[in-house]
Design a protein around this motif. Structure first.
Motif, mmCIF file in Angstrom:
data_model
loop_
_atom_site.group_PDB
_atom_site.id
_atom_site.type_symbol
_atom_site.label_atom_id
_atom_site.label_comp_id
_atom_site.label_asym_id
_atom_site.label_seq_id
_atom_site.Cartn_x
_atom_site.Cartn_y
_atom_site.Cartn_z
ATOM 1 N N UNK A 34 78.315 45.735 27.094
ATOM 2 C CA UNK A 34 79.197 46.169 28.179
ATOM 3 C C UNK A 34 79.014 47.657 28.500
ATOM 4 N N UNK A 35 78.893 48.471 27.468
ATOM 5 C CA UNK A 35 78.666 49.901 27.682
ATOM 6 C C UNK A 35 77.260 50.165 28.210
ATOM 7 N N UNK A 36 76.297 49.393 27.727
ATOM 8 C CA UNK A 36 74.921 49.555 28.201
ATOM 9 C C UNK A 36 74.813 49.272 29.693
ATOM 10 N N UNK A 37 75.642 48.352 30.186
ATOM 11 C CA UNK A 37 75.605 48.009 31.609
ATOM 12 C C UNK A 37 76.417 48.971 32.469
ATOM 13 N N UNK A 38 77.480 49.556 31.925
ATOM 14 C CA UNK A 38 78.375 50.335 32.782
ATOM 15 C C UNK A 38 78.477 51.823 32.454
ATOM 16 N N UNK A 39 78.077 52.234 31.244
ATOM 17 C CA UNK A 39 78.096 53.646 30.875
ATOM 18 C C UNK A 39 76.680 54.225 30.834
ATOM 19 N N UNK A 40 75.755 53.463 30.300
ATOM 20 C CA UNK A 40 74.380 53.954 30.180
ATOM 21 C C UNK A 40 73.764 54.384 31.515
ATOM 22 N N UNK A 41 74.053 53.707 32.646
ATOM 23 C CA UNK A 41 73.508 54.188 33.917
ATOM 24 C C UNK A 41 73.894 55.636 34.229
ATOM 25 N N UNK A 42 75.064 56.067 33.774
ATOM 26 C CA UNK A 42 75.466 57.464 33.963
ATOM 27 C C UNK A 42 74.564 58.373 33.134
ATOM 28 N N UNK A 43 74.286 57.958 31.901
ATOM 29 C CA UNK A 43 73.426 58.739 31.008
ATOM 30 C C UNK A 43 72.020 58.857 31.591
ATOM 31 N N UNK A 44 71.506 57.758 32.123
ATOM 32 C CA UNK A 44 70.185 57.787 32.755
ATOM 33 C C UNK A 44 70.146 58.817 33.893
ATOM 34 N N UNK A 45 71.148 58.755 34.766
ATOM 35 C CA UNK A 45 71.169 59.651 35.921
ATOM 36 C C UNK A 45 71.250 61.115 35.483
ATOM 37 N N UNK A 46 72.153 61.409 34.559
ATOM 38 C CA UNK A 46 72.315 62.791 34.109
ATOM 39 C C UNK A 46 71.041 63.308 33.452
ATOM 40 N N UNK A 47 70.410 62.482 32.627
ATOM 41 C CA UNK A 47 69.183 62.906 31.942
ATOM 42 C C UNK A 47 68.065 63.201 32.947
ATOM 43 N N UNK A 48 67.922 62.336 33.946
ATOM 44 C CA UNK A 48 66.887 62.569 34.957
ATOM 45 C C UNK A 48 67.103 63.901 35.662
ATOM 46 N N UNK A 49 68.344 64.199 35.988
ATOM 47 C CA UNK A 49 68.628 65.414 36.731
ATOM 48 C C UNK A 49 68.486 66.668 35.864
ATOM 49 N N UNK A 50 68.888 66.578 34.608
ATOM 50 C CA UNK A 50 68.696 67.717 33.705
ATOM 51 C C UNK A 50 67.203 67.986 33.520
ATOM 52 N N UNK A 51 66.432 66.939 33.317
ATOM 53 C CA UNK A 51 64.986 67.108 33.141
ATOM 54 C C UNK A 51 64.332 67.694 34.395
ATOM 55 N N UNK A 52 64.964 67.463 35.539
ATOM 56 C CA UNK A 52 64.446 68.000 36.799
ATOM 57 C C UNK A 52 64.978 69.403 37.087
ATOM 58 N N UNK A 53 65.791 69.941 36.176
ATOM 59 C CA UNK A 53 66.295 71.303 36.342
ATOM 60 C C UNK A 53 67.478 71.427 37.279
ATOM 61 N N UNK A 54 68.200 70.326 37.522
ATOM 62 C CA UNK A 54 69.339 70.370 38.435
ATOM 63 C C UNK A 54 70.550 71.021 37.777
ATOM 64 N N UNK A 55 71.402 71.633 38.575
ATOM 65 C CA UNK A 55 72.601 72.292 38.073
ATOM 66 C C UNK A 55 73.701 71.260 37.828
ATOM 67 N N UNK A 56 74.743 71.669 37.108
ATOM 68 C CA UNK A 56 75.877 70.781 36.883
ATOM 69 C C UNK A 56 76.538 70.376 38.195
ATOM 70 N N UNK A 57 76.632 71.308 39.119
ATOM 71 C CA UNK A 57 77.239 70.999 40.415
ATOM 72 C C UNK A 57 76.433 69.918 41.131
ATOM 73 N N UNK A 58 75.125 70.003 41.050
ATOM 74 C CA UNK A 58 74.275 68.991 41.681
ATOM 75 C C UNK A 58 74.416 67.641 40.979
#
Length: 250
Positions: free
Chosen positions: A119-143
């Motif tokens: 249940x968490x893998x389906x509904x929480x993990x997508x948030x983790x994926x998105x945040x990790x991609x953006x951090x790796x791309x150098x995006x700011x917290x606001x972005x």
């Protein structure tokens, strides 16, 4: 571990809990000055891929993690290292997966093993994926916050599933510079607004809680538009390998 300084990071759910009593204010200020911005990106990677896989598996008992999907952090975010078959997903969380207002948000030492149930893998993990991609791309917290809001508004991120939970029982994890650096626990993601509904923080209760997006319990305007999620943490008496936790560790 002292009762008034139970320390833990809930990385997988992007929430920080520093105890039933907060660390001394001067300690928090010192930590903040140590991590004012993102460290060089290489400091967030583990040099040994197999070691990262092993650490990820250590989040939960072998009966669960041996058949789980295992993620590792790559240059563009989390990627699948091993495809599992039981619906659980294990990975090593980094500091920037925690609450947006955490003092150690950019701490490169954090290695927090998580193992999410289906249940968490389906509904929480997508948030983790998105945040990790953006951090790796150098995006700011606001972005990152803007991207999360847009993803929810466009139905690109799912609603929280009932029964979502996460194992964090890894003995070798490093969760925070505060306290004993680690804590064996399990977490539950809910839509509740008040932790008192579970007895959170009550004297003698083994339950702690915190909002998902921010350590602060007051509403923050910049986070308006993100779904209400309250996370509960329950300490457990043993690590994933079955050895007992020293509950009196300082």
């Amino acid at each position: 571990m002292r009762e008034n300084k139970i320390g833990a990071i809930i990385i997988g759910c992007s929430v920080l809990l520093i105890g039933l009593g907060m660390a001394h204010p001067t300690m928090a200020q010192d930590v903040a000055t140590h991590y004012p911005k993102m460290a060089p990106i290489d400091q967030y990677f583990m040099a040994d891929r197999e070691a990262e896989i092993a650490l990820a598996r250590s989040a939960a008992p072998d009966s669960i993690s041996r058949d789980a999907t295992i993620l590792v952090l790559g240059r563009h975010g989390y990627e699948t290292a091993i495809k599992g078959k039981n619906g659980f997903v294990c990975f090593v969380g980094r500091s920037w997966g925690a609450a947006f207002d955490w003092d150690e948000y950019w701490n490169p030492k954090v290695r927090a093993a998580d193992c999410m149930n289906p249940q968490a893998a389906r509904s929480i993990l997508p948030i983790i994926y998105l945040r990790a991609r953006m951090v790796m791309a150098g995006r700011s917290n606001a972005e990152i916050v803007s991207a999360l809001k847009a993803a929810y508004a466009n139905k690109q991120l799912p609603e929280l599933e009932e029964g979502a939970m996460d194992y964090m029982m890894s003995k070798p994890s490093y969760l925070t510079d505060q306290g004993g650096h680690n804590m064996a626990h399990v977490m539950f993601y809910t839509r509740l607004k008040d932790g008192k509904d579970w007895g959170s923080g009550a004297e003698g209760a083994p339950v702690m809680s915190s909002p998902y997006w921010s350590f602060s319990t007051t509403e923050q305007p910049q986070l308006k538009g993100l779904p209400q999620i309250l996370v509960f943490l329950v300490a457990v008496p043993s690590w994933s390998d079955g050895t007992p936790v020293d509950m009196h560790h300082d």
